[in-house]
Design a protein around this motif. Structure first.
Motif, PDB file in Angstrom:
ATOM      1  N   SER A 119      -6.354  76.275  61.394  1.00 29.75           N
ATOM      2  CA  SER A 119      -6.024  75.263  60.215  1.00 29.75           C
ATOM      3  C   SER A 119      -6.274  76.186  58.831  1.00 29.75           C
ATOM      4  CB  SER A 119      -7.248  74.333  60.376  1.00 29.75           C
ATOM      5  OG  SER A 119      -7.309  73.597  61.604  1.00 29.75           O
ATOM      6  N   LYS A 120      -7.055  77.158  58.955  1.00 29.25           N
ATOM      7  CA  LYS A 120      -7.381  77.948  57.953  1.00 29.25           C
ATOM      8  C   LYS A 120      -5.965  78.601  57.348  1.00 29.25           C
ATOM      9  CE  LYS A 120      -9.974  82.029  55.921  1.00 29.25           C
ATOM     10  NZ  LYS A 120      -8.778  82.753  55.562  1.00 29.25           N
ATOM     11  N   ILE A 121      -5.151  79.025  58.370  1.00 30.72           N
ATOM     12  CA  ILE A 121      -3.856  79.827  58.147  1.00 30.72           C
ATOM     13  C   ILE A 121      -2.554  78.632  57.347  1.00 30.72           C
ATOM     14  CG2 ILE A 121      -1.836  80.639  59.270  1.00 30.72           C
ATOM     15  CD1 ILE A 121      -3.823  81.806  61.047  1.00 30.72           C
ATOM     16  N   TRP A 122      -3.087  77.359  57.946  1.00 32.43           N
ATOM     17  CA  TRP A 122      -2.162  76.313  57.499  1.00 32.43           C
ATOM     18  C   TRP A 122      -2.574  75.888  56.132  1.00 32.43           C
ATOM     19  CZ3 TRP A 122      -2.914  71.433  55.352  1.00 32.43           C
ATOM     20  CH2 TRP A 122      -1.697  70.498  55.630  1.00 32.43           C
ATOM     21  N   PHE A 123      -3.678  75.879  55.517  1.00 33.43           N
ATOM     22  CA  PHE A 123      -4.060  75.612  54.247  1.00 33.43           C
ATOM     23  C   PHE A 123      -3.346  76.702  53.400  1.00 33.43           C
ATOM     24  CE2 PHE A 123      -7.284  72.562  55.870  1.00 33.43           C
ATOM     25  CZ  PHE A 123      -6.859  71.535  55.160  1.00 33.43           C
ATOM     26  N   GLU A 124      -3.710  77.979  53.901  1.00 36.29           N
ATOM     27  CA  GLU A 124      -3.266  79.105  53.160  1.00 36.29           C
ATOM     28  C   GLU A 124      -1.676  79.013  52.935  1.00 36.29           C
ATOM     29  OE1 GLU A 124      -7.093  82.168  54.054  1.00 36.29           O
ATOM     30  OE2 GLU A 124      -5.226  82.237  55.197  1.00 36.29           O
ATOM     31  N   GLU A 125      -0.924  78.780  54.089  1.00 37.39           N
ATOM     32  CA  GLU A 125       0.360  78.836  53.785  1.00 37.39           C
ATOM     33  C   GLU A 125       0.812  77.671  52.811  1.00 37.39           C
ATOM     34  OE1 GLU A 125       1.676  78.344  57.758  1.00 37.39           O
ATOM     35  OE2 GLU A 125       1.831  80.614  58.095  1.00 37.39           O
ATOM     36  N   LYS A 126      -0.104  76.750  52.490  1.00 39.78           N
ATOM     37  CA  LYS A 126       0.164  75.722  51.701  1.00 39.78           C
ATOM     38  C   LYS A 126      -0.112  76.033  50.061  1.00 39.78           C
ATOM     39  CE  LYS A 126       1.559  72.106  54.033  1.00 39.78           C
ATOM     40  NZ  LYS A 126       2.747  71.206  53.673  1.00 39.78           N
ATOM     41  N   GLY A 127      -0.621  77.412  50.155  1.00 39.47           N
ATOM     42  CA  GLY A 127      -1.104  78.065  48.569  1.00 39.47           C
ATOM     43  C   GLY A 127      -2.466  77.669  48.381  1.00 39.47           C
ATOM     44  N   LEU A 128      -3.234  77.124  49.606  1.00 44.72           N
ATOM     45  CA  LEU A 128      -4.732  76.801  48.877  1.00 44.72           C
ATOM     46  C   LEU A 128      -5.774  77.860  49.733  1.00 44.72           C
ATOM     47  CD1 LEU A 128      -4.278  73.000  50.244  1.00 44.72           C
ATOM     48  CD2 LEU A 128      -4.713  73.814  47.919  1.00 44.72           C
ATOM     49  N   ASP A 129      -6.707  78.039  48.977  1.00 44.91           N
ATOM     50  CA  ASP A 129      -7.813  79.082  49.273  1.00 44.91           C
ATOM     51  C   ASP A 129      -8.952  78.441  50.216  1.00 44.91           C
ATOM     52  OD1 ASP A 129      -9.109  81.294  49.428  1.00 44.91           O
ATOM     53  OD2 ASP A 129     -10.203  81.095  47.444  1.00 44.91           O
ATOM     54  N   VAL A 130      -9.043  78.653  51.133  1.00 41.51           N
ATOM     55  CA  VAL A 130     -10.405  78.328  52.015  1.00 41.51           C
ATOM     56  C   VAL A 130     -11.494  79.247  51.896  1.00 41.51           C
ATOM     57  CG1 VAL A 130     -11.457  78.038  54.431  1.00 41.51           C
ATOM     58  CG2 VAL A 130      -8.723  77.294  53.914  1.00 41.51           C
ATOM     59  N   ILE A 131     -12.566  78.460  51.250  1.00 45.23           N
ATOM     60  CA  ILE A 131     -13.462  79.455  50.635  1.00 45.23           C
ATOM     61  C   ILE A 131     -14.782  79.631  51.661  1.00 45.23           C
ATOM     62  CG2 ILE A 131     -13.212  78.849  48.300  1.00 45.23           C
ATOM     63  CD1 ILE A 131     -15.664  77.290  48.276  1.00 45.23           C
ATOM     64  N   TYR A 132     -14.642  78.424  52.784  1.00 43.66           N
ATOM     65  CA  TYR A 132     -15.894  78.428  53.668  1.00 43.66           C
ATOM     66  C   TYR A 132     -15.732  77.426  54.517  1.00 43.66           C
ATOM     67  CZ  TYR A 132     -20.846  77.195  55.357  1.00 43.66           C
ATOM     68  OH  TYR A 132     -21.590  76.862  56.157  1.00 43.66           O
ATOM     69  N   GLY A 133     -16.099  77.704  56.047  1.00 40.90           N
ATOM     70  CA  GLY A 133     -16.038  76.914  56.856  1.00 40.90           C
ATOM     71  C   GLY A 133     -17.340  76.945  57.941  1.00 40.90           C
ATOM     72  N   ASP A 134     -17.354  76.054  58.571  1.00 43.51           N
ATOM     73  CA  ASP A 134     -18.746  75.955  59.541  1.00 43.51           C
ATOM     74  C   ASP A 134     -17.960  75.528  60.943  1.00 43.51           C
ATOM     75  OD1 ASP A 134     -18.489  73.356  59.463  1.00 43.51           O
ATOM     76  OD2 ASP A 134     -20.107  72.890  58.183  1.00 43.51           O
TER      77      ASP A 134
END
Length: 206
Positions: A119-134
């Motif tokens: 899911s993180k990769i999916w967001f990053e491919e949209k040009g979004l930065d994932v700053i945190y996850g739990d």
């Protein structure tokens, strides 16, 4: 400090993994006897039958009961069912349980890690930065992207559709995963844990 952070949360992630990938003690015993091509892959040597489904069926029934409780605004009953569903992972990972097997618990937690990483990769491919996850949530920054807070619901829908297709294509399974847009924070303060640990080492005990 971040201006706009969207929080997405996988709805009852561990029970969803049990339902989707048929993580089940009996399915494990039958699955390890099957050729890899016929079984549902797990982790640490585990693989699961596509036919047998005892635990997943129980979770399905609890899931339906919880949805009914939520529609009736019965928060107490809804939370009680949620706790029961989540307890299955804890039981399977406990050495005191008669069904204890590291392949069961690992096939839940490690699959969860994989889902969040994908899911993180999916967001990053949209040009979004994932700053945190739990365990089951992802915090996404809108800074520098072409998205606005109003796009949160469409991102939720797109990611759910993407997971439906991915699970079907890669595993030939029906996805029970469901990610929900949960919150929008602005501003949002996030202190990196590594920095916090470093600060703690520098504290003099008295």
């Amino acid at each position: 400090m971040h201006d706009d952070i969207l929080v997405f949360d996988f709805k009852s992630l561990y029970p969803s993994i049990i339902r989707t990938f048929n993580v089940d003690p009996i399915a494990l015993q039958e699955g390890v006897r099957l050729p890899e091509a016929e079984a549902i892959p797990g982790f640490r040597g585990g693989q699961f039958s596509r036919e047998t489904s005892i635990l997943a069926t129980i979770v399905d029934d609890l899931w339906t009961a919880r949805e009914k409780a939520k529609k009736q605004n019965n928060t107490v009953w809804s939370n009680a069912i949620k706790i029961i569903m989540n307890s299955f992972y804890g039981v399977l990972g406990s050495a005191g349980c008669r069904f204890y097997d590291t392949r069961l618990a690992s096939s839940i937690t490690m699959r969860g890690h994989w889902i969040l990483a994908q899911s993180k990769i999916w967001f990053e491919e949209k040009g979004l930065d994932v700053i945190y996850g739990d365990t089951d949530s992802i915090f996404v920054s809108l800074h520098g992207s072409n998205f606005e807070p109003k796009d949160a619901v469409s991102l939720e829908q797109e990611l759910n559709t993407w997971w439906d297709i991915k699970i079907q294509r890669e595993f030939k399974l029906h996805s029970r995963l469901e990610i929900e847009f949960e919150s929008h924070f602005s501003p949002f303060l996030c202190q990196r844990f590594e920095a916090w640990k470093k600060d703690q080492r520098n504290v003099t005990r008295v």
